[in-house]
Design an enzyme around this catalytic site. Sequence first.
Site, PDB file in Angstrom:
ATOM      1  CB  SER A  85      -0.952   0.023   1.204  1.00 54.66           C
ATOM      2  OG  SER A  85      -0.378   0.677   2.311  1.00 54.66           O
ATOM      3  CB  VAL A  86      -0.157   4.743  -0.898  1.00 55.60           C
ATOM      4  CG1 VAL A  86      -1.347   4.916   0.044  1.00 55.60           C
ATOM      5  CG2 VAL A  86       0.524   6.084  -1.134  1.00 55.60           C
ATOM      6  CE  LYS A  87      -2.680   5.951   4.625  1.00 57.89           C
ATOM      7  NZ  LYS A  87      -2.711   7.373   5.026  1.00 57.89           N
ATOM      8  CG  ASP A  88       4.622  -0.128   2.391  1.00 58.06           C
ATOM      9  OD1 ASP A  88       3.766  -0.368   3.259  1.00 58.06           O
ATOM     10  OD2 ASP A  88       5.083  -1.002   1.643  1.00 58.06           O
ATOM     11  CB  ALA A  91       4.890   3.023   7.551  1.00 61.12           C
TER      12      ALA A  91
END
Length: 379
Positions: A85-88, A91
């Site tokens: 996901s883009v959230k890597d 994070a």
Amino acid sequence: INAEYGVFVSFVEFSSSSKMRSFASRMFSTPAASTDSNIFQKWVGVRRGIVEAVGKTPLLRLKYFSEQTGCTVLAKAEFMQPTGSVKDRAALAIIEEAENAGLLKPGGTVVEGTAGNTGIGMASICKAKGYSLIIYMPNNQSQEKIDLLKNLGAEVVTVPVAPFTDPSNYNHQARRRAESMPNAIWGNQFDNLANRLVHVKTTGPEIWEQTGGKLDAWTCASGTGGTYAGVAEFLKSKNPSIKSILADPPGSCLYSYFKTGNLERTGTGSITEGIGQGRVTENLKGAPVDDVIFIPDEKTIAMVFDLLHLEGIFVGASSALNIVAAVEVGKMLGPGHTIATILCDGAQRYQSRLFSKKWLESKGLLEHVPSKYHSSLMA
């Protein structure tokens, strides 16, 4: 495997051909000057571990929707990130900011409030860096996300859904937990500007480079606001005429806010996860918003199946909403324009819901999945 070219050759398959034996011999011979460092330089895409693998995702041209609109509809394939996901990006940025500030030391603990994807990214990165992870999340999220977080070694605390103004909101519980522990940080993804900044530094420049600067509009939904705002900020800095258009799902206040200035919810709730917002986060504050469009769930669920059957792309509802938005922006601008958006994550994390006939019926959405696609549904 040749160190210079990175090509696999089977001697068994080609042993009967003298030309192929000669070719294979050349490919497998290592140049005299080759060293390990040279191998890393010449093998395109080799990264040292999962941390270096974050970012630099492909930008996909969606053939069907480009032809439908007469525009070039482009989607950043963030579902191809290391944890999907883009959230890597956020994070990693949040953890490294805390490290650089001396707030997170070896053996420490990261605590975060998340609907899932940021936590999943943090779980892998924490494993790679030797940290523990505690996740607080609302109890209305998909079981696939919860199970994956546990598989990755995170402690997962699910709590009842509560508005941000309520002290029992999952973000506030995460903050209090972090404050009670030594050598621990609260990620605070909604208001930690490291989230927005990583998209100014990486996602925005990648899109600019991949399009050669030939871009007319950028659109996506907002959860924390980091992706939308960071990309919009960078693209506007390169070309102020690029339109930045926010997309918003049912149950969110952002459509009303950017249309009227009032934080009022449009609709009662959405099947999308991780997007929509009841407030203006620090990451979203001051972001360029030329317009905002409301995307109902009926269009989103239809797009989930259109993307799968027309483009071969298996993604979740938030990604589908972004493509609906890109198509609508294309229709607004007219043929000949180029629009970019984000494919946030894959559908694997929502499969038991989005592809369940029973669940779709319970949401009143089954009739919006074209009957020709019903073969993709589970009971």
